[in-house]
Design a protein around this motif. Structure first.
Motif, short mmCIF file in Angstrom:
data_model
loop_
_atom_site.label_atom_id
_atom_site.label_comp_id
_atom_site.label_asym_id
_atom_site.label_seq_id
_atom_site.Cartn_x
_atom_site.Cartn_y
_atom_site.Cartn_z
N THR A 87 23.44 13.28 -1.09
CA THR A 87 24.75 13.92 -1.17
C THR A 87 25.84 12.86 -1.08
O THR A 87 25.67 11.85 -0.38
N ILE A 131 24.44 7.45 -3.10
CA ILE A 131 24.24 6.17 -3.79
C ILE A 131 25.58 5.58 -4.25
O ILE A 131 25.60 4.57 -4.93
N LEU A 136 27.38 13.02 -8.83
CA LEU A 136 26.37 13.25 -9.87
C LEU A 136 26.17 14.75 -10.02
O LEU A 136 26.53 15.53 -9.14
N GLY A 139 20.88 15.40 -7.35
CA GLY A 139 20.38 14.25 -6.59
C GLY A 139 19.21 13.54 -7.26
O GLY A 139 18.71 12.53 -6.74
#
Ligand code: ADE
Length: 227
Positions: A87, A131, A136, A139
């Motif tokens: 997350t 990340i 995004l 995940g």
């Protein structure tokens, strides 16, 4: 090491699972990788996988019940399993974190999807990883990035020397490297690398690593000074 990935989109891992280093790690027993399809815990109905948010708003969030069931299946009663949700709110992934995760016997990564997780899912994980500071659509890519960075550090996967000098391990970026041809249309490999003088090569590389870091990522030197 075992890595279990809970996902609603296991089909998106197809190419990733064909990676040479990953396959070698599985073959030589350093890694066992398992995909847990969260959909199988949703009672066969999309209504039970994700749903509208209470209070209104656009988008759907993953429901808590199938995700917690998937986490429990991934853990399989293993008391040493470490569960991390992927997350943007998590701790930002780094080489240091990759080293720490590579020490675990069992890592469970939980991929969010659509607009995110039901908040209560966070009550069933040990940690959260991001990340980077961007969002995004799920995940899945994040779990692949983390798995890639961790697996190459497992004993016997790469030669030890391959991971010792590389970027971030020394606090610096890696020094420039060259291969054939020694002269590419006048763009030549630095003389010292052809000299066979190992001490001089070592000193050159150390200095170049510092210069490259100063030029491209001066923030790494700043954070070094702060420590
Ligand atoms: N899911 C959506 N965005 C993410 C990010 N930046 N890192 C990890 N998981 C994510």
């Amino acid at each position: 090491m075992k890595i279990s990935i809970c996902t609603v989109a296991p089909e998106t891992f197809e190419g990733f699972l064909q990676g040479k280093v990953l396959q070698r790690a599985v073959r030589n027993g350093a890694l066992s990788l398992e995909l847990i399809d969260i959909r199988t815990f949703a009672g066969g109905s999309f209504r039970h996988l994700d749903d509208n948010t209470f209070g209104g708003g656009t988008g759907q969030v993953l429901r808590v019940d199938p995700v917690v069931k998937a986490i429990e299946a991934a853990k399989g009663g293993d008391p040493d399993a470490y569960v991390a949700a992927l997350t943007p709110r998590g701790q930002v992934f780094s080489q240091k974190m990759a080293r720490d995760l590579a020490e675990l016997s069992h890592l469970v990564l939980v991929c969010g999807h659509y607009e995110g997780f039901d908040e209560r899912i966070y009550h069933h994980v040990d940690g959260m990883i991001s990340i980077g500071d961007f969002v995004l659509t799920g995940g899945e890519l994040a779990s692949q990035v983390i798995t890639d960075a961790v697996v190459r550090l497992l004993p016997g996967v790469l030669k030890d020397e391959a991971t010792q000098d590389e970027s971030f391990e020394t606090g610096l970026l890696e020094y420039p490297q060259y291969t054939q041809p020694a002269d590419y249309h006048g763009d030549k490999v630095p003389e010292v690398l052809l000299s066979g003088n190992h001490a001089a090569i070592k000193a050159w590389r150390r200095e170049q690593a510092r210069l490259v870091t100063e030029k491209f990522r001066p923030d790494l030197l700043e954070s070094d000074r702060k420590e």
